[in-house]
Enzyme design. Structure first.
Site, PDB file in Angstrom:
ATOM      1  N   SER A 287       0.861  -1.186   0.000  1.00 10.73           N
ATOM      2  CA  SER A 287       0.000   0.000   0.000  1.00 10.73           C
ATOM      3  C   SER A 287       0.888   1.224   0.000  1.00 10.73           C
ATOM      4  O   SER A 287       2.054   1.152   0.413  1.00 10.73           O
ATOM      5  CB  SER A 287      -0.864   0.032   1.256  1.00 10.73           C
ATOM      6  OG  SER A 287      -0.083   0.398   2.392  1.00 10.73           O
ATOM      7  N   ASP A 288       0.378   2.350  -0.474  1.00 13.04           N
ATOM      8  CA  ASP A 288       1.076   3.595  -0.173  1.00 13.04           C
ATOM      9  C   ASP A 288       0.970   3.788   1.338  1.00 13.04           C
ATOM     10  O   ASP A 288       0.158   3.147   2.015  1.00 13.04           O
ATOM     11  CB  ASP A 288       0.467   4.771  -0.938  1.00 13.04           C
ATOM     12  CG  ASP A 288       1.471   5.923  -1.080  1.00 13.04           C
ATOM     13  OD1 ASP A 288       2.450   5.979  -0.306  1.00 13.04           O
ATOM     14  OD2 ASP A 288       1.275   6.774  -1.963  1.00 13.04           O
TER      15      ASP A 288
END
Ligand SMILES: *[C@@H]1O[C@H](CO)[C@@H](O)[C@H](O)[C@H]1NC(C)=O
Ligand SMILES: *[C@@H]1O[C@H](CO)[C@@H](O)[C@H](O)[C@H]1NC(C)=O
Ligand SMILES: *[C@@H]1O[C@H](CO)[C@@H](O)[C@H](O)[C@H]1NC(C)=O
Length: 732
Positions: A287-288
């Site tokens: 994920s960011d």
């Protein structure tokens, strides 16, 4: 405007974490002979064996997680903690996995990708990838960095207001795809071994190009994207990066934003169906940082933390950069929402990349890459070369190149910039040459900044104006920096900030009175409005100097003095300031609609353009002649003749356009090919051979389906100075 608490908390949490050195568990005697350490077995078998030795507690204990960027130590298998988050956008960069406090104190700082992209040179893109991964491996060998790097940034620079457009190769999906197919394999692979040199990451997947604007920010924004825009703008570069038959990168990052209401990290359509099943992407998805928190809130997509984890894992995200999974995974498994199969599938993807990197070998691959490979003469030369190749000349009434020996009055807030030339996502550079230091190599320079990048203080104007009488020529170094465009910071205006316009006016008036010529140098990532100056005779030349890295000042001075003829071409359009009034930044549609006149050179149908994508010329002039046209075979040669007096590099761009302007979904034109030639001699020529495919002549329909073109299609060969040569192919 809302701030991201998730990202802020995370930044504090990780900034204290330093890169612990990884030592392979397979060097521990206790593990010798175990299948996961047996390099004669397949990696899949080794991964499965290791997984079988991890207990449920190893996998899901609260407060510590193998599915987070911070990793986790597994003591009974002699597995050290591993920090997944290292950065290397244009050189190894400060990040949780990287530190410069050790044997290695600096790494080569290449230009920002937006600047390097203006070279249109695939060989250069690959050379940058090779140099960066070499320095990255070398830093890892002394425990100062990880092996998983979250680069490159492939989002399309769809609007100049976006604060992170500077990180990308620009606004065109074809160029971005070509960039990534040269750059990513060079980061990940080296001839003679199957081990990954480092792991690269296709980010930010997908349709991410907004930081914070009006009442939304990247954590809460839902990008409304049509099928056709997905097909011909937002997805192509990710496919080029991730697909097994393209660059086949080992990692992707899901973005903060939602897409049509579904947060990217919980979006099974783009992660699982598109990337893994359709493209055959075989790697891990992170994920960011903080994006899993965002799925829960502010996106309010999944009702509970447990369901949030189930949703992202079912979408096939594997690792949470952030603390959400670490905090909630144990509960999510114990309350029955998340199955251990989902956990194992994510762990398998993560471990597999670690095995591919050689992290479980008894003997480290790439042992020949030592710290001596950092900041070498070759890398310094490459940084300078990239900076030169991206320099883009937009206007020249003949003042350039400057005569050697002229005295220069260097004015403007970027006159002495150093760190600003690195843009963002940078590390410690061994040195940075400012414009002033670069110009001083050639003669007398009198410097006065006149004003700051962004302030209302005009007290420096007089001193700046006074310089003009005593010098031969004025160089005005203006522009923006990370205080104007940055991660988390979009622009509302693309006019030059602060009192720069007033300062420029004062300088131009005085220079005019004194009959001194003025060369304007624009330093920045995203474009600013230069419309006041493009047609103003008091401005003799304009150079787009980008964020040009550690040798930016040298490359700039060499260009101004004609040591080489600049051959960069813009990879994003420079609009007039009023563009922002006619175009709603929150509208993701590429094509014109009731909220915008369209975006990028492909779809913009207004007139607020100052310098279009592809603009840029040098000190030679080129003539094109079409030869050997094979209208049915879709091929043509273009003889490129240097009609000038100096040798020069030159890039030829080939745009395809349909003559049927009524087909509304068609782009105005689209880049389909480009070639750069080095050092075409004055009076000499080179032949560029173009072989098009039938699919180059077509467009995408409303449902994202490809529609084969018919009839007459034009290929426009564009020189960058406003002159084009058209060739028509008949598709029937
Ligand atoms: C940008 O420019 C401003 C004003 O000149 C300066 O104070 C600041 O340090 C520069 N850099 C960043 C990263 O803001
Ligand atoms: C996206 O679409 C939704 C549903 O039609 C709408 O409510 C929302 O305002 C749109 N967002 C933007 C930024 O246009
Ligand atoms: C492309 O870049 C490489 C690496 O700097 C350089 O050697 C080569 O000459 C460049 N090619 C062209 C055509 O400019």
């Amino acid at each position: 405007m809302r701030f991201s608490t998730a990202a802020l908390v995370l930044a504090t949490a990780t900034s204290s974490a330093s890169a612990d050195s990884w030592s392979s568990p397979c060097t521990a005697t206790a593990n010798s002979g175990l299948p996961f350490c047996d390099s004669s077995l397949s990696m899949d078998d080794r991964v499965a064996d290791l997984l079988s030795r991890l207990s449920k507690e190893d996998k899901i204990t609260k407060g510590d997680s193998l599915l987070s960027n911070d990793g986790k130590a597994i003591d009974h298998l002699s597995m050290p903690q591993y920090q997944w988050w290292s950065e290397a956008l244009h050189g190894v960069a400060n990040s949780p996995g990287v530190d410069f406090d050790g044997e290695v104190t600096a790494a080569t700082s290449f230009p920002q990708p937006l600047h390097s992209s203006q070279s249109f040179n695939r060989t250069l893109f690959a050379a940058l990838g090779t140099a960066i991964s070499t320095e990255a491996r070398a830093m890892n060998s002394v425990g100062q960095s990880g092996l998983t790097y979250w680069t490159p940034n492939l989002n399309i620079f769809r609007d100049p207001r976006w604060g992170r457009g500077q990180e990308t190769p620009g606004e065109d999906p074809f160029l971005t795809s070509e960039y990534v197919e040269a750059y990513v394999p060079a980061l990940e692979h080296e001839e003679g071994t199957d081990f990954l040199k480092i792991s690269a990451c296709c980010k930010h997947y997908a349709a991410y190009s907004l930081e914070a604007y009006d009442d939304v920010d990247r954590h809460s924004f839902s990008a409304n994207v049509t099928d056709v825009d997905f097909a011909d703008t937002y997805l192509p570069a990710f496919q080029a990066c991730a697909a097994e038959d393209r660059a086949a990168a080992s990692s992707m990052m899901c973005s903060y934003n939602a897409i049509n209401g579904v947060p990217s990290c919980a979006n099974g359509d783009i992660l699982k169906k598109k990337a893994r099943e359709e493209w055959g992407f075989d790697g891990y998805i992170t994920s960011d940082c903080g994006a899993v928190d965002d799925v829960y809130s502010p996106h309010d997509y999944s009702p509970t933390p447990s369901e949030t984890i189930r949703d992202v894992l079912e979408a096939t995200m594997d690792s949470d950069c952030g603390g959400f999974i670490t905090a909630h995974m144990e509960d999510a498994v114990n309350d029955g929402t998340v199955s251990m199969d989902l956990v194992d599938s994510a762990l398998t993807n993560l471990l597999k990349v670690q095995f591919r990197l050689g992290m479980f070998e008894a003997e480290q691959p790439f042992a020949d890459i030592t710290v001596d490979s950092i900041d070498t003469d070759e890398h310094r030369q490459l940084a300078l070369e990239a900076s030169r190749q991206g320099m883009t000349l937009l206007k020249n009434d003949g003042v350039l190149p400057l005569q050697k020996g002229v005295s220069v009055g260097l004015l403007g807030p970027h006159a002495q910039s150093t760190e600003d030339l690195q843009g963002n996502y940078y590390g410690v550079a061994p040195f940075i040459v400012s414009p002033e230091a670069g110009l001083k190599e050639y003669g007398d320079v009198t410097t006065e900044q006149g004003c700051e990048i962004n302030s209302d203080d005009k007290s420096g104007f007089d001193a700046a104006v006074k310089v003009i009488a005593g010098v031969d020529v004025v160089v005005l170094a203006i522009g923006i920096n990370q205080s104007i465009e940055a991660e988390g910071l979009d622009r509302y205006s693309i006019s030059l900030p602060g009192v720069q316009k007033d300062m420029i006016e004062a300088v131009l008036a005085e220079a005019d009175a004194q009959k001194k010529q003025v060369v304007m140098v624009y330093v920045g990532g995203g474009a600013s409005c230069l419309g006041l100056y493009s047609g103003d005779d008091r401005v003799s030349a304009i150079v787009a100097a980008g964020y040009s890295g550690q040798s930016g000042g040298t490359a700039l001075a060499e260009a101004l003095y004609g040591d080489y003829s600049p051959a960069g071409r813009l990879t994003h359009t420079y609009h007039r300031g009023d563009y922002v009034d006619e175009t709603d930044f929150l509208d993701m549609n590429m094509r014109a609609d009731d909220r915008s006149k369209g975006r990028t050179y492909r779809f913009y149908r207004g007139d607020a353009v100052v310098y279009e994508f592809g603009s840029g010329f040098g000190y030679a002039s080129f003539g094109y002649e079409a030869q050997n046209l094979d209208a049915n075979g879709l091929s043509v040669d273009i003889e490129i003749k240097n009609e000038g007096n100096v040798d020069s590099d030159h890039t030829i761009l080939a745009f395809v356009k349909s003559q049927d302007e009524t087909v509304v979904l068609n782009p105005v034109k689209s880049l389909k090919a480009f070639q750069r030639f080095a050092g075409i001699k004055a009076g000499g020529s080179q032949v560029a051979t173009f072989q098009f495919q039938k699919e180059d002549f077509g467009a995408f329909g409303e449902n994202g389906e490809f529609v084969q073109g018919k009839g007459a299609w034009t290929v426009q060969f564009d020189k960058g100075d406003g002159d084009v040569v058209d060739v028509v192919f008949d598709l029937d």
